[in-house]
Design an enzyme around this catalytic site. Structure first.
Site, mmCIF file in Angstrom:
data_model
loop_
_atom_site.group_PDB
_atom_site.id
_atom_site.type_symbol
_atom_site.label_atom_id
_atom_site.label_comp_id
_atom_site.label_asym_id
_atom_site.label_seq_id
_atom_site.Cartn_x
_atom_site.Cartn_y
_atom_site.Cartn_z
ATOM 1 N N CYS A 284 0.848 -1.186 0.000
ATOM 2 C CA CYS A 284 0.000 0.000 0.000
ATOM 3 C C CYS A 284 0.880 1.232 0.000
ATOM 4 C CB CYS A 284 -0.968 0.003 1.180
ATOM 5 S SG CYS A 284 -0.190 0.273 2.764
ATOM 6 N N CYS B 194 2.656 2.070 3.090
ATOM 7 C CA CYS B 194 3.781 1.176 3.386
ATOM 8 C C CYS B 194 5.014 1.646 2.624
ATOM 9 C CB CYS B 194 3.482 -0.264 2.978
ATOM 10 S SG CYS B 194 1.821 -0.813 3.247
ATOM 11 N N CYS C 182 14.294 -4.754 33.055
ATOM 12 C CA CYS C 182 13.862 -5.373 31.807
ATOM 13 C C CYS C 182 12.480 -5.997 31.963
ATOM 14 C CB CYS C 182 14.841 -6.463 31.375
ATOM 15 S SG CYS C 182 16.364 -5.755 30.841
ATOM 16 N N CYS D 272 9.990 -8.262 30.856
ATOM 17 C CA CYS D 272 9.405 -9.387 30.114
ATOM 18 C C CYS D 272 7.891 -9.398 30.256
ATOM 19 C CB CYS D 272 9.919 -10.716 30.637
ATOM 20 S SG CYS D 272 11.672 -10.890 30.446
ATOM 21 N N ASP E 210 -28.197 5.804 15.604
ATOM 22 C CA ASP E 210 -29.070 6.160 14.516
ATOM 23 C C ASP E 210 -30.423 5.539 14.853
ATOM 24 O OD1 ASP E 210 -29.738 7.197 12.041
ATOM 25 O OD2 ASP E 210 -29.458 5.248 11.077
ATOM 26 N N ASP F 60 -26.335 1.595 10.833
ATOM 27 C CA ASP F 60 -26.411 0.389 10.018
ATOM 28 C C ASP F 60 -25.175 0.242 9.136
ATOM 29 O OD1 ASP F 60 -26.826 2.266 8.103
ATOM 30 O OD2 ASP F 60 -28.895 1.725 7.676
ATOM 31 N N ASP G 294 10.558 -12.101 37.806
ATOM 32 C CA ASP G 294 9.993 -11.554 36.589
ATOM 33 C C ASP G 294 9.506 -12.676 35.659
ATOM 34 O OD1 ASP G 294 9.292 -9.310 35.040
ATOM 35 O OD2 ASP G 294 10.921 -9.798 33.664
#
Lengths: 83, 756
Positions: free
Chosen positions: B27, B30, B392, B394, B436, B633, B719
């Site tokens: 695209c 991209c 860090c 994780c 709506d 809708d 962790d």
């Protein structure tokens, strides 16, 4: 009104923008998602000779590239198509 | 990859001209993203993209940027480059050069997680291999530590470097895109620091567990995805094709549009289509999540995968297998789960503050005591690196994507299609939900409730003439009138010179008379309506009906009242939303009295007599005041849906609804909106709990390690435990069943949605 085909891929901001633009001008168009649809991709390549969406085909005119570049041409084509 | 190290083309001295086919760069945005990244690398020149060939060509000075680095950077952005053997000298110049539009959706973050594809075992993915190899290295190094410690240290260093390599590359890729403080950067710094201060073992373990965490996330995503994929398996493999007088079994994916298939009781429908003959109850749960069978007859739509519970049906195929509703839904959900940018947004925002914070604190801890107080360098350097290692996260990197993926999957199984993490994140936070009216809060099928004749006319005569005038019109109100006449078995006279004044009246010549069916306001502008007729009209409108007047030139003949019934569950849905603390408002182009009457019945605010542009203005207004979700809708109100923070389409899988909205309710039930809000809140709650848990644990170990109560190893193990718990917590969302207290859903006699 000539037939309009829009070739798109999902999650593509330029494609969304063109859709909005066409909708805004009340133009009816056929959208084809070329990602994962080899037939539509082949058709897009045949008409525009490009592999990158969005591609807008309005009658004889075919446009590609980012929204900013396509916009004026789409508007011109829509204008001439209705008159 | 085909990046075979062919020697650079000697065309330009020192610079190789390279051409890559870039998979995934399909695209225009991209292309822009890729060009910007590549042009930012040192030693690149003449960067061009071919829209024709989906290729990227550039001159690359490989003494400044290696070819491998370029390829890795592309992969880090989510694109797979393959080097083309023959550099094309005549690459058509792309039109994309030099365009500049606002930088949307660029994936500035580092971690691209590949989820194992269904059928691919976890250890076959790149991430899996990395984990296995560094795990083996770790184990070897640990064994050697008993025999020959020198080897052990080399092993730890090797394991660290192996694990850090991909992370460091992603960190550099993000830094080039203007985001130097990614989570990957933090982990890389910590691991390299650990090696430098001679604590390679700790570094290796942190990197290893970080890789395990990313792998776990992929596994979690794969599991959530498998749930959706299972839906696809529900569509039957074969179909009974009706040919002439007989029936033949054919593969379901060989069916073409226009063929007729037979569906026996107890069988699944093989394709999307319309019923030609037969009546049956169908269980549409694969598509809509609604397991109560819906009664359908000739002309009604059926979905591939639905179960035909009784009765034999013949169905005209209207969609090929690759294009049927269930295939499209699966595709959309995969897109949503795969869209990395929105999923990772939260963690990226977070890491922008977290990473610099941790680096700063670590630097202060390492530098300040030795410099200012003459403390021992090694001790404090060690503590500084220890801080980096503890920092860090994780568990943190896992918490968001795993929860979002699980949330989206859970929603899909209940007929709530959410197209991306951003939508899921936003729905629970909006202050107002705008609806709506026609087709959303009401069934969208107006019918004539009353006919009042003036003078001494017969009521059927009024209906007969009005229906004749409206016969040529496709307006919903016109259809209601002609339907009513048909039901009363009236024969309509022929009309001539029919013409419409849009929004005001329809006029035609019937049996020599010039008749018109007009809105009360338009009628009042033409003639003086008798007082009793005006009263009748007002009464109807106050009851939420729309009134039209039948005129013979300037003589009123009668009044017809038309009502579009609210959906049976609408009132309960509005009440549920109020319980969730969300404001609700109905937007309608209908007249104020009718709108107010319906809104009063349902218990929500109303803005009536709105033109389409008024709706947009109102939405923008509500957006500024705490956010708004618009429910419509998805066909007539696409601009309003697009304008709102989250557009929610009501509609059983129509293309337009699926395409334009951010979320879609596949069962046509207003209660789905409340479900969406609570699913969003459940997901965000899950994410916040995960983050709080992971961070809290970090904070505790940070302090206790600095004070010397716990050591680095305990912090790292904690962790790891947190990582597992956070993943398990996110997967819990897969079992989300909606709010438990749901009296309306279980006690209401089920009213089947009818399709006209």
């Amino acid at each position: 009104m000539p037939a309009i085909t829009l070739y798109t891929v999902p999650q593509c901001a330029d494609c969304e923008a063109i859709k909005r633009l066409l909708q805004h001008h009340g133009a009816t168009y056929t959208e084809k998602n070329v990602r994962g649809d080899p037939e539509a991709l082949a058709e897009m390549q045949r008409r525009a000779n490009v592999r990158i969406a969005p591609v807008t085909a309005i009658g004889e005119h075919v446009f590609y590239g980012p929204f900013d570049e396509q916009r004026p041409r789409i508007l011109a084509a829509l204008g001439s198509g209705t008159s | 990859m085909t990046s075979s190290p062919a020697r650079p083309d000697p065309a330009a001295p020192g610079a190789a001209h390279l051409t890559y086919f870039v998979d995934g760069m399909d695209c225009a945005s991209c292309v822009q993203k890729v060009e910007r990244m590549v042009a930012g690398l040192p030693g690149t020149a003449d960067v061009k993209t071919s829209f024709t060939k989906q290729t990227l060509s550039l001159d690359l000075d490989e003494t400044q940027t290696g070819r491998a680095t370029l390829e890795r950077n592309l992969k880090a952005l989510g694109y797979t480059p393959s080097l083309l053997e023959q550099p094309k000298s005549t690459v058509p110049r792309a039109e994309a050069a030099g365009h500049d539009h606002s930088g949307h959706d660029h994936a500035g973050h580092g971690h691209v997680h590949e989820a194992p594809r269904p059928g691919q075992p976890w250890y076959a993915s790149g991430q899996g291999k990395l984990v296995l190899i560094s795990g083996v290295l770790l184990a070897l190094a640990w064994l050697f530590s008993f025999i020959e410690p020198q080897f052990a240290i080399s092993g730890y260093i090797a394991a660290t470097l192996l694990g850090v390599w991909p992370l460091a590359n992603k960190a550099v890729a993000s830094a080039r895109l203007g985001d130097p403080f990614s989570i990957n950067m933090l982990v890389s710094l910590a691991a390299i620091g650990a090696v430098l201060i001679g604590q390679a073992a700790e570094g290796a373990v942190v990197v290893f567990f970080f890789a395990v965490g990313e792998l776990l996330e992929g596994v979690a995503a794969g599991r959530a995805r498998a749930g959706i994929q299972a839906l696809a398996a529900l569509a039957p493999k074969t179909a009974l094709l009706v040919e002439g007088s007989g029936v033949r079994e054919v593969p379901a994916d060989a069916l073409t549009v226009g063929q007729t298939v037979q569906v026996n009781p107890g069988a699944r429908v093989p394709a999307d289509g319309a019923i030609l003959t037969g009546t049956s109850s169908l269980d549409d749960s694969p598509v809509t999540g609604e397991s109560v069978p819906v009664s359908k007859g000739a002309g009604d739509s059926v979905y591939a995968g639905s179960i035909n519970t009784d009765g034999v049906l013949t169905v005209r195929v209207e969609k090929a297998a690759s294009d049927n509703t269930i295939a499209r839904i699966i595709h959309l959900v995969e897109e949503a789960e795969g869209s990395k940018a929105p999923t990772a947004r939260f963690i990226d925002r977070f890491s922008r503050y977290y990473t610099p914070g941790v680096v700063l604190v670590s630097a202060l801890v390492a530098l300040v005591p030795p410099l200012l107080f003459g403390a021992a360098w090694h001790t404090w350097l060690y503590k500084g690196i220890a801080l980096l290692l503890i920092g860090c996260p994780c568990a943190l990197v896992l918490s968001v994507p795993a929860a979002i993926t699980s949330g989206i999957s859970a929603g899909t199984r209940r007929g709530l299609l959410i197209k991306g993490g951003a939508a899921l994140e936003t729905i629970g936070t909006v202050k107002t939900i705008a609806f709506d009216k026609t087709g959303t809060l009401t069934a969208g099928k107006p019918c004539v409730t009353d006919v009042v004749a003036s003078q001494h006319l017969d009521r059927n005569e009024v209906l007969r003439l009005a229906a004749a005038v409206e016969a040529g019109s496709s307006h919903p109100l016109a259809k209601a009138i002609t339907d009513a006449a048909q039901q009363a078995k009236l024969t309509l006279p022929a009309v001539t010179e029919a013409q419409a004044i849009p929004g005001k009246a329809v006029t035609a010549t019937v049996e020599g008379r010039t008749l018109s069916v007009s809105s009360p306001r338009h009628a009042a502008s033409l003639v003086n309506l008798p007082a009793d007729l005006s009263d009748t009209i007002r009464t109807f409108e106050e009851q939420g009906r729309t009134a039209v007047v039948l005129l013979d030139r300037n003589t009123p003949l009668g009044v017809l009242a038309i009502r579009d019934e609210p959906r049976p569950e609408a009132k309960a849905a509005i009440a549920q939303l109020h319980n969730l603390g969300v404001n609700t408002v109905m937007l309608t182009g209908d007249n104020a009295r009718t709108g107010q009457a319906i809104a009063r019945d349902l218990g929500l605010d109303v803005r009536a007599e709105l033109l389409p542009e008024d709706k947009l203005r109102l939405i923008a207004d509500l957006k500024a005041r705490g956010g708004v979700a618009m429910v419509g809708d998805g066909i007539n109100d696409a601009p309003a849906l697009a304008q709102s923070d989250v557009g929610i389409a009501m509609g059983g899988g129509t293309d337009v609804a699926l395409e334009t909205a951010d979320a879609a309710l596949l069962q046509e039930r207003v209660t789905g909106v409340a479900d969406l809000v609570s699913l969003s809140r459940a997901t965000m709650g899950n994410i916040k709990a995960n983050i709080a848990f992971a961070l809290g644990l970090k904070a505790i170990f940070l302090v206790t390690t600095l004070l010397g109560y716990t050591n680095l190893w305990m912090a790292i193990l904690a962790d790891t435990g947190a990582t597992a718990l956070v993943t398990a917590n996110a997967l819990r969302l897969l079992r989300w069943k909606g709010r438990e207290a749901r009296p309306t859903r279980n006690t209401l006699p089920h009213t089947t949605p009818h399709r006209a």
